[in-house]
Every structure is written in structure tokens, then in C-alpha cells.
Motif scaffolding. Sequence first.
Motif, PDB file in Angstrom:
ATOM      1  N   ALA A  32      -6.105   9.640  22.274  1.00  0.00           N
ATOM      2  CA  ALA A  32      -6.280   8.191  22.474  1.00  0.00           C
ATOM      3  C   ALA A  32      -7.694   7.888  22.958  1.00  0.00           C
ATOM      4  O   ALA A  32      -8.333   6.947  22.470  1.00  0.00           O
ATOM      5  CB  ALA A  32      -5.249   7.660  23.469  1.00  0.00           C
ATOM      6  N   SER A 119       1.549  -2.730  27.806  1.00  0.00           N
ATOM      7  CA  SER A 119       0.333  -2.308  27.115  1.00  0.00           C
ATOM      8  C   SER A 119       0.201  -0.792  27.185  1.00  0.00           C
ATOM      9  O   SER A 119       0.751  -0.145  28.074  1.00  0.00           O
ATOM     10  CB  SER A 119      -0.887  -2.949  27.762  1.00  0.00           C
ATOM     11  OG  SER A 119      -1.146  -2.351  29.009  1.00  0.00           O
ATOM     12  N   GLU A 120      -0.546  -0.252  26.252  1.00  0.00           N
ATOM     13  CA  GLU A 120      -0.797   1.189  26.281  1.00  0.00           C
ATOM     14  C   GLU A 120      -1.709   1.568  27.440  1.00  0.00           C
ATOM     15  O   GLU A 120      -1.675   2.689  27.926  1.00  0.00           O
ATOM     16  CB  GLU A 120      -1.398   1.667  24.961  1.00  0.00           C
ATOM     17  CG  GLU A 120      -2.876   1.341  24.830  1.00  0.00           C
ATOM     18  CD  GLU A 120      -3.529   1.887  23.598  1.00  0.00           C
ATOM     19  OE1 GLU A 120      -4.157   2.960  23.700  1.00  0.00           O
ATOM     20  OE2 GLU A 120      -3.423   1.245  22.556  1.00  0.00           O
ATOM     21  N   GLN A 121      -2.524   0.628  27.897  1.00  0.00           N
ATOM     22  CA  GLN A 121      -3.511   0.927  28.927  1.00  0.00           C
ATOM     23  C   GLN A 121      -2.894   1.440  30.215  1.00  0.00           C
ATOM     24  O   GLN A 121      -3.433   2.347  30.837  1.00  0.00           O
ATOM     25  CB  GLN A 121      -4.393  -0.302  29.216  1.00  0.00           C
ATOM     26  CG  GLN A 121      -5.443  -0.545  28.175  1.00  0.00           C
ATOM     27  CD  GLN A 121      -4.943  -1.327  26.974  1.00  0.00           C
ATOM     28  OE1 GLN A 121      -3.770  -1.658  26.882  1.00  0.00           O
ATOM     29  NE2 GLN A 121      -5.832  -1.619  26.052  1.00  0.00           N
TER      30      GLN A 121
END
Length: 146
Positions: A32, A119-121
Amino acid sequence: MFLKRVDSIIQNYLMKFRFLSVLSMRIILGTAFIIHGKSKFPLPPQKLMEYFGFSPFFASFIALSEVLAGLMLIISFFLKSFIGNLITRVSALTIVVIMIFAFYLAHKDWFINEKLFTSEQIFLFVVGIYFLVNGNEDFKKKVFKN
């Protein structure tokens, strides 16, 4: 008694594959970050310079830091010494710092609301903390065994 025995059997069997769970987290987090950093190429990243007002040097530094942190997090899994442990922690620290600034600069409106947790964050941040705290666990087990 029966359930305790079943749990013990499952535990003994699955512990043989524990390294796969840690390796998969490394590969996902590392990949990522490599992708996020690579998406900012060619250097210097114009979007970072325009949107945030970063200098060409700082914008390039961020992109390279993301790629290198991701790459080194993956590679450090295979270094079974204090060097692998140290590289894991430095890579994870880099990821955590980048994510803190990403939250602060780009996503101020996300703090403690639904956007943050969908969110992926947040997951990149939390997995980064995991590796920062734990380093190379296999190395620690060999060095500090009971």
C-alpha cells in the motif's frame, strides 16, 4: 473440559501458520505504501506542491519515504537479526508519522467520526503502530527466549 481440548488442538495447529499472518500484514502495508508513494511520481510530485504548498524537495522526500518505508518493511521480515528488527521499527515509524501528518493535513474533518473508521488510512496507521511496537517478533523470540 472438551472445549478446552478443542481450543488447544486448534491453537497448536494454527500456531504453525502464525508467520503467514504477520507476513501478510507486512506485504499489504508495504505494498500500500509503495503504491501510494509511486503514485506521486514523477518527482517532484506536482499535486503535493500545489495542494499543500510543499517545496519540490519536501514533496519528493515524502514520495520516496513512502516507497522506501513500504519496501523496507517487506524486506526486513527476511532479516532475522537486530538489523531486521531495527529496519522494521524505522519503517513503521516512518509510516506512522506519514499517516499522522496525512490525517492532520489532508483529513482534518475525519477525526473521531464515521469517515475515519471506514477509510483505509486508519488501518494503515494501526498496522504501522503494530510493527513499530512489535518489530520483528521472530527475532525477539530467539534472542529473549525464556
